[in-house]
Design a protein around this motif. Structure first.
Motif, short mmCIF file in Angstrom:
data_model
loop_
_atom_site.label_atom_id
_atom_site.label_comp_id
_atom_site.label_asym_id
_atom_site.label_seq_id
_atom_site.Cartn_x
_atom_site.Cartn_y
_atom_site.Cartn_z
N ALA A 5 0.59 -1.15 -0.09
CA ALA A 5 0.04 -0.05 0.35
C ALA A 5 0.66 1.51 0.28
O ALA A 5 1.81 1.43 0.50
CB ALA A 5 -1.21 0.04 1.17
N VAL A 6 0.14 2.17 -0.78
CA VAL A 6 1.41 3.80 -1.36
C VAL A 6 0.08 4.23 -0.32
O VAL A 6 -0.66 4.35 -1.30
CB VAL A 6 2.19 3.56 -2.44
CG1 VAL A 6 2.41 4.82 -2.38
CG2 VAL A 6 3.32 3.01 -2.37
N THR A 41 4.95 14.41 0.38
CA THR A 41 5.18 15.53 -1.06
C THR A 41 5.16 17.27 -0.55
O THR A 41 3.48 16.88 0.36
CB THR A 41 4.44 15.94 -2.40
OG1 THR A 41 2.96 15.49 -1.84
CG2 THR A 41 5.38 14.06 -2.57
N LYS A 42 4.55 17.98 -0.96
CA LYS A 42 4.04 19.65 -0.50
C LYS A 42 4.28 20.01 0.95
O LYS A 42 5.22 19.87 1.90
CB LYS A 42 2.68 19.40 -1.67
CG LYS A 42 3.21 19.31 -2.80
CD LYS A 42 1.86 19.91 -3.38
CE LYS A 42 1.18 20.92 -3.33
NZ LYS A 42 -0.65 21.06 -4.18
N PHE A 78 8.43 6.27 6.06
CA PHE A 78 8.16 7.19 4.77
C PHE A 78 9.11 7.73 3.69
O PHE A 78 10.49 7.64 4.52
CB PHE A 78 8.07 9.00 6.07
CG PHE A 78 6.90 8.47 7.56
CD1 PHE A 78 5.78 8.87 6.69
CD2 PHE A 78 7.14 7.43 8.23
CE1 PHE A 78 4.77 9.11 7.61
CE2 PHE A 78 6.34 8.44 9.33
CZ PHE A 78 4.88 8.21 9.08
N LEU A 79 8.68 8.52 2.79
CA LEU A 79 9.89 8.29 2.00
C LEU A 79 9.04 9.80 1.89
O LEU A 79 7.85 10.37 1.35
CB LEU A 79 9.07 8.15 0.90
CG LEU A 79 10.62 8.06 -0.42
CD1 LEU A 79 11.98 7.53 -0.25
CD2 LEU A 79 9.83 7.46 -1.83
N VAL A 80 10.03 10.94 1.84
CA VAL A 80 10.02 12.47 2.05
C VAL A 80 10.66 12.75 0.95
O VAL A 80 11.54 12.81 0.44
CB VAL A 80 10.47 12.59 3.75
CG1 VAL A 80 10.00 14.23 3.03
CG2 VAL A 80 9.36 12.29 4.41
N LEU A 101 14.50 10.90 2.57
CA LEU A 101 14.46 11.42 1.64
C LEU A 101 14.46 9.98 0.76
O LEU A 101 15.76 9.56 0.40
CB LEU A 101 15.34 12.57 1.68
CG LEU A 101 15.53 14.16 2.53
CD1 LEU A 101 15.81 14.73 2.39
CD2 LEU A 101 13.85 14.18 2.55
N GLY A 102 13.40 10.90 -0.01
CA GLY A 102 13.65 10.48 -1.65
C GLY A 102 12.12 10.50 -2.34
O GLY A 102 11.00 10.89 -2.12
#
Length: 125
Positions: A5-6, A41-42, A78-80, A101-102
């Motif tokens: 799941a994303v 994001t954002k 988390f991918l930020v 971060l990614g």
């Protein structure tokens, strides 16, 4: 069908109820044993900084720190977005547990890329 799941979240604390719903979906997936990734994001990138995701969105809603703790305890990550994070001049050395971060390429690689993996169920908030 994919087990992954994303949850893509673009909203920060300017809409705490939306943030809460996104976290409830992610927590539900992770606590059911699904490999789960939140792509921030954002304004949502601020949630990856310790001490930012605080408070309760509504009467009866679980507090955001509790949701984050449950999510990480269940194996969620988390991918930020680094572009969004750096545009806000945030400290890369100061991220919450489970966050890194990614951008889009690491996200696609996590989903499965060209590996023949079945992809992921996606939610966007």
């Amino acid at each position: 069908m994919s087990n992954k799941a994303v949850v893509s979240l673009t909203t920060g604390l300017e809409d705490p109820e939306k943030v809460t719903v996104a976290f409830l979906v992610a927590v539900g997936a992770a606590e059911q044993g699904r490999p789960t990734l939140m792509f921030l994001t954002k304004e949502a990138v601020r949630l990856a900084v310790p001490g930012v995701a605080v408070g309760t969105a509504c009467d009866g809603c679980p507090p955001l720190p509790e949701l984050i703790e449950r999510y990480v305890a269940a194996g969620g990550s988390f991918l930020v977005c680094p572009l969004c994070f750096n545009a806000r001049a945030l400290d890369q050395e100061n991220l919450i547990k489970g966050a890194e971060l990614g951008g889009t390429i690491p996200m696609w690689n996590w989903i499965g890329g060209d590996s023949g993996d079945e992809g992921a169920t996606a939610f966007s908030y």
